[in-house]
Every structure is written in C-alpha cells, then in structure tokens.
Design a protein around this motif. Structure first.
Motif, short mmCIF file in Angstrom:
data_model
loop_
_atom_site.label_atom_id
_atom_site.label_comp_id
_atom_site.label_asym_id
_atom_site.label_seq_id
_atom_site.Cartn_x
_atom_site.Cartn_y
_atom_site.Cartn_z
N ARG A 26 0.77 -1.23 -0.16
CA ARG A 26 0.03 -0.11 -0.01
C ARG A 26 0.91 1.15 0.00
O ARG A 26 1.80 1.16 0.78
CB ARG A 26 -0.77 0.03 1.17
CG ARG A 26 -1.99 -1.12 1.08
CD ARG A 26 -2.80 -1.36 2.23
NE ARG A 26 -2.31 -1.58 3.50
CZ ARG A 26 -2.91 -1.73 4.53
NH1 ARG A 26 -4.08 -1.65 4.57
NH2 ARG A 26 -2.10 -2.02 5.70
N PRO A 78 -6.85 4.57 17.44
CA PRO A 78 -6.66 3.34 16.73
C PRO A 78 -7.39 3.50 15.33
O PRO A 78 -8.51 4.45 15.56
CB PRO A 78 -7.33 2.38 17.68
CG PRO A 78 -7.53 2.50 18.96
CD PRO A 78 -7.19 4.22 18.82
N ILE A 208 -12.32 8.36 2.09
CA ILE A 208 -11.96 6.53 2.82
C ILE A 208 -13.03 5.99 2.49
O ILE A 208 -12.62 4.69 2.18
CB ILE A 208 -11.74 6.88 4.33
CG1 ILE A 208 -10.41 7.88 4.53
CG2 ILE A 208 -11.26 5.43 4.92
CD1 ILE A 208 -10.04 8.16 6.23
N VAL A 211 -12.13 5.00 -1.22
CA VAL A 211 -10.70 4.38 -1.34
C VAL A 211 -10.84 2.55 -0.65
O VAL A 211 -10.00 1.80 -1.25
CB VAL A 211 -9.33 4.87 -0.90
CG1 VAL A 211 -9.30 6.16 -1.61
CG2 VAL A 211 -9.57 4.86 0.54
N ARG A 240 -13.32 0.82 6.89
CA ARG A 240 -12.83 -0.26 6.48
C ARG A 240 -13.47 -1.54 6.94
O ARG A 240 -13.98 -2.38 6.16
CB ARG A 240 -11.34 -0.63 6.77
CG ARG A 240 -10.86 -1.73 6.48
CD ARG A 240 -9.50 -2.18 7.02
NE ARG A 240 -8.86 -3.66 6.77
CZ ARG A 240 -9.46 -4.80 7.52
NH1 ARG A 240 -10.08 -4.57 8.67
NH2 ARG A 240 -8.81 -5.90 7.30
N1 LIG Z 1 -6.28 7.68 6.74
C1 LIG Z 1 -6.85 6.37 6.07
N2 LIG Z 1 -7.05 6.21 4.74
C2 LIG Z 1 -7.24 5.30 4.14
N3 LIG Z 1 -7.47 4.03 4.94
C3 LIG Z 1 -7.50 4.20 6.15
C4 LIG Z 1 -7.00 5.29 7.01
N4 LIG Z 1 -7.04 4.99 8.32
C5 LIG Z 1 -7.25 3.73 8.26
N5 LIG Z 1 -7.47 3.02 7.26
C6 LIG Z 1 -8.19 1.87 6.92
O1 LIG Z 1 -8.25 1.07 8.18
C7 LIG Z 1 -7.23 0.12 8.30
C8 LIG Z 1 -6.66 -0.06 9.81
O2 LIG Z 1 -5.72 1.28 9.58
P1 LIG Z 1 -4.38 1.24 10.56
O3 LIG Z 1 -3.34 1.97 9.85
O4 LIG Z 1 -3.90 -0.06 11.06
O5 LIG Z 1 -4.73 2.29 11.80
P2 LIG Z 1 -3.76 2.34 12.97
O6 LIG Z 1 -2.51 1.79 12.84
O7 LIG Z 1 -3.67 3.97 13.41
O8 LIG Z 1 -4.57 1.75 14.17
C9 LIG Z 1 -6.27 0.26 7.24
O9 LIG Z 1 -5.49 -0.98 6.93
C10 LIG Z 1 -6.94 0.88 6.18
O10 LIG Z 1 -7.53 -0.13 5.42
#
Ligand SMILES: Nc1ncnc2c1ncn2[C@@H]1O[C@H](COP(=O)(O)OP(=O)(O)O)[C@@H](O)[C@H]1O
Ligand SMILES: [Mg+2]
Length: 334
Positions: A26, A78, A208, A211, A240
């Motif tokens: 990604r 999170p 979001i 995408v 998501r």
């Molecule tokens: N800003 C964002 N833009 C696009 N997708 C996002 C975004 N934030 C989270 N997601 C989606 O949610 C999923 C989990 O996010 P993640 O990066 O693991 O969040 P964190 O690490 O902050 O808990 C990602 O794999 C993605 O699919």
C-alpha cells in the motif's frame, strides 16, 4: 534464517507473528489524511528521502555509522492510519517493512525482550528494512527513577537497550503509539518528528469510503458516501470494517450472485454495527471497578501489566511442574 529466535518469531506456522517482515503493497495513494496530518507526514517523508540519499546512496552512512537512525513517532487513536502510513513510507523507499508488535513482544518474552530487540535491529540491518514498533505505548513511558520491582527494572533495561540500538542503527524507525504519552526524555531526544494522526473530518471520511472499494465492487444506485460521511463519525479503520461487513451481508442475500449489489442500507448497518461494538468495548473498559479519577493513571500503568500477568503465569506453571515432578518421584519410589 539462522537465528532460532527468529524462526519462532517469524515462523509462518504462527498466525500471531510478533515480528513480521512484509513487502509493502500500500502506498500514499491508498491513504486519505486530514491536511495537518498530511503536512507533518510530508515533512517526515522529506527527511526520510534525503536521509536515504545521503547515507545510503552517497555512502556517508558507512563513513559515519552512529547516531544516524531517523526515528518518528506516529501518535493517534486506533484506526487513524498509523500502520498503513508506515507501510506507505517503506513503499516510497522501496524497502521492506519489519513490523514488531511491541506489546506482544514485551509480554510474551519477559526477560528475553532486550535480546529480542537486539535481534530485531540485526534483522532490520540485514534486510535494510524500515522498522515499525507497532503499539509501542510502553516504550513511550518514562523510565522509572526507582526501579525496585522486577518488571520495572525489566522495562528500564528494555528502553536502555532500545536507545543503544537506535544509536547504532542507520535507518528509519517508526514508533506507533495510541496514547499521547510523554516520552522518556532520553527517547524524546531521539525522535525526529511526532506526527499526530487526527480523526478524519467529513471530507476525508467521504474519500476513505471510496478508497476502501474496488472498481469491480458492485454498488447500488442509492449509495451515497457523502451522506455516510456526514452521518457517522468514524475512523478509517471503522470504515474499513464497515465496508467488509456491508459486502458480507450483500453477498449473503438470496438470489443470483450476478445481480447482487451493495446498497446504502448495507453500508449503514455495517458502520452502525462497528460503532456499536466500539461503544461496548469502551464501556467494558470503563466498567473495571476503579474510581473514575484513576482511569488515566491505570491507562498509563497498563504497559507494565502484561509482564506481571506473564510473571504470574510463569510462576504458576513452574509450581505445577514441581508438583508433577514430586508426584512422579513418589510414584517411582513406591
Ligand atoms: N487515513 C486512512 N486512509 C485510508 N484508509 C485508512 C485510513 N486510516 C485507516 N484506514 C484503513 O483502516 C485500516 C486500519 O488502519 P491502521 O493503519 O491499522 O490504523 P492504526 O495503525 O492507526 O490503528 C487500514 O488498513 C486501512 O484500510
Ligand atoms: Mg496499527
């Protein structure tokens, strides 16, 4: 891999891998961020690409091998995109991403953690990988000035070892933290930039939703992402999960697969369910019988809890083993 520790830590047979080496798929095209987060991330990325140019491609890392690590702290709630952005940075550099699930590493390997940290950095050097300490809130905590308990001494040792390894590492290290914790001052000096991952606003949420889908995903004509974004205050991670739930329920409906589509109500039910289960989680965390004023303290103390639990578990199993051995001896002597 020669190191047996890493065979265990990265073994494919264990679904809950503590250290995972991934080829990033990604990129920043998959991420939608609020403008202020985007700006500080761009700033971080400029540092990273310049660092890469100077110390790797221009070879200066070999002439000046210490104090070169480029360390960032990604802080935020999170599901705000910390992990995916670490992946996007590795993608931009064309390097592997080595993800260390720090909370698990620390709780499962009490006593072994410092050794595992050294081995992790060794692997990162060997693979020339971007190193991500995910869920690293325990690292951010201050070292205790009076380390009289075993587990506190352990935590201090871990942080000292991490600082030494950072000193010797010539690469990019990202710490992802959920709490806006105060970093240990020695650690703070090593962090180049703190990137605050804010919750997405309406415009970001709308993008979001988009995408998270694919051009082949069949959408009903009533789908309205703007309405979903306005109505539901959700993180990227929530969206998501809601998209996957919506797709599941649309696919489960009776009829010919060729005519199935995801409708607005599927998305609405999905996001409602995700937000409701988050509320339940939050509720059960707050239900812990403790005076309200202590909740903040407890959260800060949390990183120390897994080692205690581990210590109790280990003591119990050792006692169990002793009892079993005594029983065996008695049986043999009879
Ligand atoms: N800003 C964002 N833009 C696009 N997708 C996002 C975004 N934030 C989270 N997601 C989606 O949610 C999923 C989990 O996010 P993640 O990066 O693991 O969040 P964190 O690490 O902050 O808990 C990602 O794999 C993605 O699919
Ligand atoms: Mg994450």
């Amino acid at each position: 891999m020669s190191n047996p520790l890493f065979r265990v830590l990265t073994g494919t047979s264990d679904p809950k891998r503590i250290v995972e080496s991934v080829v990033p798929r990604r990129s920043f095209d998959d991420v939608v961020l609020p403008p202020s987060t985007r700006r500080s991330l761009d700033h971080a990325l400029t540092h990273v690409t310049r660092h890469d140019l100077i110390f790797s491609r221009w070879g200066l890392g070999e002439r000046h091998p210490t104090s070169l690590a480029l360390a960032f702290n990604f802080a935020g709630a999170p599901g705000t995109g910390k992990t995916i952005c670490a992946e996007a940075i590795a993608h931009a550099l064309g390097r592997r991403l080595l993800i260390v699930r720090y909370a698990e590493l620390e709780s499962m390997w009490m006593g072994e953690t410092p050794k595992n940290i050294v081995a992790t950095f060794r692997l990162a050097r060997k693979e020339n990988a971007v190193l991500l300490f995910d869920e690293a809130d325990a690292i951010a905590a201050r070292r205790s000035a009076a380390p009289d308990h075993g587990f506190l001494r352990e935590t201090n040792t871990v942080i000292n070892v991490l600082l030494q390894e950072l000193e010797r590492f010539n690469g990019v290290v990202i710490f992802a933290t959920n709490l806006a914790a105060s970093f240990d001052p020695a650690f703070e000096r090593r962090i180049r930039t703190h990137v605050l991952f804010e919750m997405p606003g309406v415009d970001e949420r709308e993008q979001i939703w988009r995408v998270q889908l694919h051009s082949r995903t069949p959408l009903a004509p009533d789908v309205n992402f703007r309405a979903l974004a306005e109505r539901f205050e959700a993180s990227g991670g929530d969206i998501r999960n809601a998209v996957l739930k919506a797709a599941m329920s649309a696919a489960a409906e009776p009829g010919n697969d060729a005519f199935k589509t995801i409708q607005q109500r599927h998305f609405e039910d999905g996001i409602r369910e995700v937000l409701a289960s988050k509320r339940v989680m939050r509720q059960s965390l707050l239900d812990v019988p403790a005076p309200q004023a202590l909740v903040g303290e407890q959260q800060r103390a949390y990183p120390s809890l897994p080692p205690i639990a581990t210590a109790v578990a280990i003591t119990t199993s050792v006692l169990g083993l002793v009892v079993a051995l005594v029983a065996l001896a008695v049986a043999l002597l009879r």
